[in-house]
Design a protein around this motif. Structure first.
Motif, PDB file in Angstrom:
ATOM      1  N   LEU A 252       0.748  -1.269   0.043  1.00 39.93           N
ATOM      2  CA  LEU A 252      -0.006   0.004  -0.128  1.00 39.93           C
ATOM      3  C   LEU A 252       0.711   1.315   0.105  1.00 39.93           C
ATOM      4  O   LEU A 252       0.574   2.164  -0.685  1.00 39.93           O
ATOM      5  CB  LEU A 252      -1.075   0.075   1.098  1.00 39.93           C
ATOM      6  N   LEU A 253       1.902   1.278   0.677  1.00 34.45           N
ATOM      7  CA  LEU A 253       2.845   2.303   0.774  1.00 34.45           C
ATOM      8  C   LEU A 253       3.388   2.618  -0.399  1.00 34.45           C
ATOM      9  O   LEU A 253       3.609   3.602  -1.016  1.00 34.45           O
ATOM     10  CB  LEU A 253       3.832   2.369   1.871  1.00 34.45           C
ATOM     11  N   ASP A 254       3.886   1.333  -1.234  1.00 33.11           N
ATOM     12  CA  ASP A 254       4.412   1.619  -2.517  1.00 33.11           C
ATOM     13  C   ASP A 254       3.481   2.165  -3.470  1.00 33.11           C
ATOM     14  O   ASP A 254       3.872   3.004  -4.498  1.00 33.11           O
ATOM     15  CB  ASP A 254       4.817   0.243  -2.907  1.00 33.11           C
ATOM     16  N   VAL A 255       2.302   1.688  -3.364  1.00 36.28           N
ATOM     17  CA  VAL A 255       1.253   2.022  -4.480  1.00 36.28           C
ATOM     18  C   VAL A 255       0.943   3.504  -4.258  1.00 36.28           C
ATOM     19  O   VAL A 255       0.985   4.497  -5.165  1.00 36.28           O
ATOM     20  CB  VAL A 255       0.026   1.210  -4.591  1.00 36.28           C
ATOM     21  N   LYS A 256       0.999   4.061  -3.012  1.00 38.42           N
ATOM     22  CA  LYS A 256       0.637   5.287  -2.615  1.00 38.42           C
ATOM     23  C   LYS A 256       1.722   6.190  -3.100  1.00 38.42           C
ATOM     24  O   LYS A 256       1.444   7.522  -3.602  1.00 38.42           O
ATOM     25  CB  LYS A 256       0.609   5.479  -0.916  1.00 38.42           C
ATOM     26  N   GLN A 257       2.834   5.891  -3.120  1.00 38.87           N
ATOM     27  CA  GLN A 257       4.090   6.659  -3.668  1.00 38.87           C
ATOM     28  C   GLN A 257       3.971   6.827  -5.066  1.00 38.87           C
ATOM     29  O   GLN A 257       4.194   7.752  -5.818  1.00 38.87           O
ATOM     30  CB  GLN A 257       5.407   6.072  -3.229  1.00 38.87           C
ATOM     31  N   LYS A 258       3.501   5.658  -5.753  1.00 38.39           N
ATOM     32  CA  LYS A 258       3.388   5.745  -7.161  1.00 38.39           C
ATOM     33  C   LYS A 258       2.229   6.649  -7.759  1.00 38.39           C
ATOM     34  O   LYS A 258       2.431   7.434  -8.504  1.00 38.39           O
ATOM     35  CB  LYS A 258       3.451   4.382  -7.720  1.00 38.39           C
ATOM     36  N   LEU A 259       1.324   6.552  -6.779  1.00 33.97           N
ATOM     37  CA  LEU A 259       0.105   7.461  -7.227  1.00 33.97           C
ATOM     38  C   LEU A 259       0.628   9.013  -7.209  1.00 33.97           C
ATOM     39  O   LEU A 259       0.108   9.888  -7.992  1.00 33.97           O
ATOM     40  CB  LEU A 259      -1.217   7.097  -6.346  1.00 33.97           C
ATOM     41  N   GLY A 260       1.249   9.486  -6.018  1.00 28.78           N
ATOM     42  CA  GLY A 260       1.420  10.723  -5.970  1.00 28.78           C
ATOM     43  C   GLY A 260       2.542  11.189  -7.130  1.00 28.78           C
ATOM     44  O   GLY A 260       2.260  12.248  -7.695  1.00 28.78           O
ATOM     45  N   ASP A 261       3.332  10.224  -7.527  1.00 28.77           N
ATOM     46  CA  ASP A 261       4.096  10.582  -8.583  1.00 28.77           C
ATOM     47  C   ASP A 261       3.786  10.639  -9.781  1.00 28.77           C
ATOM     48  O   ASP A 261       4.008  11.570 -10.601  1.00 28.77           O
ATOM     49  CB  ASP A 261       5.323   9.467  -8.377  1.00 28.77           C
ATOM     50  N   SER A 262       2.730   9.713 -10.123  1.00 28.33           N
ATOM     51  CA  SER A 262       2.022   9.858 -11.399  1.00 28.33           C
ATOM     52  C   SER A 262       1.124  11.323 -11.352  1.00 28.33           C
ATOM     53  O   SER A 262       0.893  11.714 -12.717  1.00 28.33           O
ATOM     54  CB  SER A 262       1.138   8.661 -11.454  1.00 28.33           C
ATOM     55  N   GLU A 263       0.397  11.548 -10.355  1.00 28.78           N
ATOM     56  CA  GLU A 263      -0.303  12.696 -10.425  1.00 28.78           C
ATOM     57  C   GLU A 263       0.545  14.163 -10.682  1.00 28.78           C
ATOM     58  O   GLU A 263       0.081  14.901 -11.286  1.00 28.78           O
ATOM     59  CB  GLU A 263      -1.005  13.005  -9.172  1.00 28.78           C
ATOM     60  N   ALA A 264       1.728  14.076  -9.817  1.00 32.50           N
ATOM     61  CA  ALA A 264       2.585  15.111 -10.307  1.00 32.50           C
ATOM     62  C   ALA A 264       3.232  15.050 -11.684  1.00 32.50           C
ATOM     63  O   ALA A 264       3.141  16.186 -12.364  1.00 32.50           O
ATOM     64  CB  ALA A 264       3.823  14.976  -9.286  1.00 32.50           C
ATOM     65  N   ALA A 265       3.315  14.160 -12.273  1.00 29.04           N
ATOM     66  CA  ALA A 265       3.774  14.246 -13.630  1.00 29.04           C
ATOM     67  C   ALA A 265       2.817  14.737 -14.435  1.00 29.04           C
ATOM     68  O   ALA A 265       2.895  15.196 -15.500  1.00 29.04           O
ATOM     69  CB  ALA A 265       4.201  12.527 -13.999  1.00 29.04           C
ATOM     70  N   LEU A 266       1.583  14.239 -14.247  1.00 30.68           N
ATOM     71  CA  LEU A 266       0.481  14.710 -15.161  1.00 30.68           C
ATOM     72  C   LEU A 266       0.282  16.247 -15.080  1.00 30.68           C
ATOM     73  O   LEU A 266       0.086  16.762 -16.127  1.00 30.68           O
ATOM     74  CB  LEU A 266      -0.843  14.036 -14.403  1.00 30.68           C
TER      75      LEU A 266
END
Length: 788
Positions: A252-266
């Motif tokens: 869950l922590l790993d996916v949460k980090q990936k979600l934040g990174d993808s939103e910032a890139a968008l």
């Protein structure tokens, strides 16, 4: 088209570049013959049947010895169902803990993992300790081993099951399954050798079978193995719950980090490209851009069509074909003036036929005609100028529209690239958000199921005491060993046959050499019991003196009977020789071979004997001046002969002598000269052959082998045809082919091939000699025959 190699050479010397010719008939292939000759395969099997029978007998014997000495083993089998999920004790929306863990680690490995656990050393050690198998004489004492082959097969099966079915990822067993728990490793390995775990394809069922010299012990071990597996599954349930929850929280922590990174890139990409969501289309279907591009495409097409139409008229202008321009043809003024001009030209032609050019009315018409032509030319020039201006305007418009079209296309492509990248970033954000929500939901489900006890193993069929041993399977072993021995024996037979490079039968000789087969002569030993081809020495008679007269040789066909197999073979050879040449039989025939000791001398002597039985005078010439042997077969001396004739020391008629066979005359080789090839290639030899052609019906020449020396190549020019003799059971076919090539290079007329010394009892020649046809007395002479 390339000429046939079997063209008949006419009299006179052929040109240098003429194709090689022979006197043989062409060989035609039977189109109805099957591609696979099963009869040929059967002959190979018959030829090597002793080898095949020996291999089969040896393998069957060894197999039966092994089977009879092997201890009978009993096999007990139980069937269980392994379920990755459970439906009891909780909500229908909750998934089993095992299924959650399997989903996190690739669920297709679950059943393979369970099979590996069932075959693990730790579980085997648990059963051994529970049943105290260490002190069981049927197990620990090993009074009844399953045998080496059975053990190897089971180990191989287990290796395939563990390694081959595990996929690309290795199966990791839980802690404790690799521990022998204080049990001797030898006992654990013995236990695993007697255990077999098999997953039934496309089901959740697993079969567990065990083998033992004791039927009761086999059933007990199978049921105990399942019980031990169930206990271990229950003990691991709690550990699996904690591990699954711990794994999901880390995930869950790993996916949460990936979600934040993808939103910032968008968001960063939106700012960079100036993309405002909701105001433009990002699926490649922007209406304004596409409509603009479509309008430009239509305008460009219309301008190109207009320019193409004007190009046709401009090409007429360049060719000065102004009268074919549509604007000129459709102009009524120009057409009216053209009609007036035609009328004036008609009047002038009428006056010109009666008056001279100086006639006033005619001069007036010429002036009117010139004025009319000038007016027409002025109007046409006006039309031409207008068309050229229109063409230049159309070409400029096409260029302008094309540039605008390219510019708009680049802008559209740039927008599409931006939209595609934006869609990818948006998709990453959506995927990560869905995965985050799913893991969060599963963590809650795991917490609720923490206290739920699950059982994912159900026994479908318990193991029962077998009534009969499963191994050894004597009948199956006998059948498999017979089939295997037969396969190995047949394989060896075909390998030996493929390694045999001799000419095995006439069909193979014809196909390989492209020459007709004139005859097949059996080996004398296969007819009479011992070979008659060894060189004969002069026999001594009393007093140690050497006799000048030899006894009749057993190599003569007459000593075997006119109706023996040997006699019929040479009779068939005589017939084929007489029919081998178009327009008439060969008068002078050269008998040779590729190498020595192939039976060419015996063939030459016997074919001469058979030709003499036709009633005409036949002369046999021994032209092998190096190793003469015809005199030994005929049992005569060899003091003076062909060598003396060619050197001029003796007369030809004086050297020719009659034999004991009617109508057969013989010219022996004589003394061994230092230069045999030069003598045979001398003009004297050609003169001798011309003289012999006039005095004898047939002349047969025995010469030296082709490959060692060139005597036969020299003599072939003086004959009507050459017969090649090959040892059917020893001569390599490549040697015969090389000999044929040398003769063809010398432009010899090859009549065909004779397979000599064949074994008539071999399957390759069985259909050439039928025992029932000679059943009256075998190969011996008839009672009414006398040796010649």
């Amino acid at each position: 088209m390339e000429p046939s190699r079997y063209l008949v050479r006419r009299s006179g010397g052929p040109p240098v570049d003429a194709p090689i010719e022979t006197e043989a008939s062409p060989i035609f292939l039977d189109e109805g013959q099957p591609l696979v000759d099963f009869l040929a395969y059967w002959r190979i099997v018959r030829k090597h049947y002793r080898l095949v029978v020996a291999v089969v007998a040896g393998i069957v014997t060894l197999t039966m010895i092994k089977v009879m000495t092997e201890t009978p083993m009993y096999e007990a089998e139980t069937t269980i169902m392994v379920q990755p999920s459970t439906g009891g004790g909780g909500s229908d929306t909750l998934e089993n803990l095992v299924q959650i863990e399997a989903a996190a680690n690739n669920s297709d490995q679950y059943f393979k993992t369970q099979c590996a656990i069932l075959e693990s050393r730790g579980l085997a050690a648990s059963v051994i300790k529970t049943l105290d198998l260490e002190h069981n004489k049927n197990f620990a004492g090993k009074p009844a081993s399953p045998g080496i082959i059975t053990s190897l097969v089971k180990r191989f099966h287990r290796a395939i099951h563990q390694n081959g079915t595990a996929g690309d990822r290795a199966i990791k067993l839980p802690p404790g399954y690799e521990d022998n728990k204080g049990v001797q490793p030898a006992l654990v390995h013995e236990y695993l050798d007697l255990l077999k775990v098999t997953q039934i394809q496309d089901t959740n069922l697993v079969k567990i079978s065990t083998m033992s010299p004791s039927a009761e012990l086999a059933a007990v071990i199978a049921n105990a193995h399942v019980k031990a597996y169930e206990l271990r599954q229950g003990e691991e349930h709690g550990q699996q719950t904690e591990e699954a929850e711990r794994y999901l929280r880390a995930k869950l922590l790993d996916v949460k980090q990936k979600l934040g990174d993808s939103e910032a890139a968008l968001n960063a990409y939106r700012r960079e490209k100036g993309i405002i969501p909701g105001l433009i289309s990002l699926d490649g279907k922007d209406a304004i851009v596409l409509d603009r591009l479509a309008d430009l495409s239509k305008d460009l097409t219309a301008a190109q069509v207009a320019r193409i139409s004007l190009e046709a008229q401009v090409s007429l202008i360049k060719k000065h074909q102004y009268n074919q321009l549509p604007s000129v043809i459709d102009d009524p003024s120009i057409q009216a003036m053209a009609k007036e001009l035609d009328a004036l030209l008609s009047q002038r032609a009428a006056l010109a036929s009666q008056f001279k050019a100086s006639y006033p009315p005619l001069a007036k018409l010429d002036a009117e005609i010139g004025e009319m032509q000038a007016r027409i030319a002025q109007m046409i020039n006006t039309k031409v100028g207008a068309l050229q201006s229109q063409y230049e305007e159309a070409d400029a418009k096409v260029t302008e529209l094309q540039d605008e079209m390219n510019k708009q296309r680049q802008e559209t492509l740039k927008l599409n690239d931006s939209a595609a990248q934006y869609a990818m970033l948006q998709r990453d954000v959506d995927t990560n958000r869905e995965l985050y929500n799913a893991i969060l939901t599963r963590i809650k489900d795991v917490e609720m199921e923490g206290d739920i006890q699950s059982k994912n193993v159900s026994v479908i069929n318990s193991a029962e005491t077998p009534g009969a041993p499963s191994t050894p399977k004597k009948l199956l072993a006998l059948v498999l060993s017979t089939i295997g021995g037969l396969g190995i024996g047949l394989g060896l037979a075909f390998v030996i046959e493929m390694a045999d490079n001799t000419l095995k039968n006439p069909e193979e000789a014809e196909n390989y050499l492209k020459l007709p087969n004139l005859g097949v002569v059996p080996e004398f030993s296969s007819v009479n019991g011992k070979s008659a081809y060894a060189p004969r020495e002069l026999l001594s008679r009393g007093g140690g003196r050497t006799s000048t007269v030899l006894p009749p040789g057993r190599e003569l066909v007459t000593t075997h009977g006119s109706y023996s197999r040997v006699g019929e073979a040479y009779r068939n050879l005589r017939t084929a020789l007489l029919l081998s040449r178009a327009g008439g039989p060969p008068k002078v025939t050269l008998i040779t071979s590729a190498m020595s000791r192939e039976g060419k001398t015996v063939t030459a002597v016997n074919i001469s004997v058979m030709l003499s039985q036709l009633g005409g005078n036949v002369l046999l010439i021994d032209a092998d001046l190096r190793r003469a042997r015809c005199h030994r077969v005929l049992a005569v001396d060899n003091h003076l002969g062909l060598t003396e004739v060619l050197t001029g020391s003796r007369d030809l008629v004086e050297m020719i002598r009659a034999t004991d066979i009617e109508h057969l005359f013989f010219l022996c080789a004589g003394s061994v000269p230092p230069n045999p090839t030069e003598l045979l290639n001398s003009p004297k030899m050609a003169e001798v052959m011309l003289q012999l052609r006039e005095n004898y019906e047939y002349v047969v020449i025995d010469s030296a082998p082709v490959l060692p020396v060139s005597d036969s190549m020299v003599l072939s020019k003086l004959t009507d045809g050459v017969v090649i003799v090959a040892n059917g059971s020893a001569t390599p076919r490549q040697q015969v082919k090389n000999a044929c090539a040398r003769l063809e290079y010398a432009r010899a007329k090859i009549l065909g091939l004779v397979l000599n010394k064949v074994k008539i009892h071999s399957p390759d020649y069985h259909y050439y000699y039928h025992q029932d046809y000679y059943s009256f007395d075998g190969d011996s002479m008839r009672d009414d025959e006398e040796p010649v």
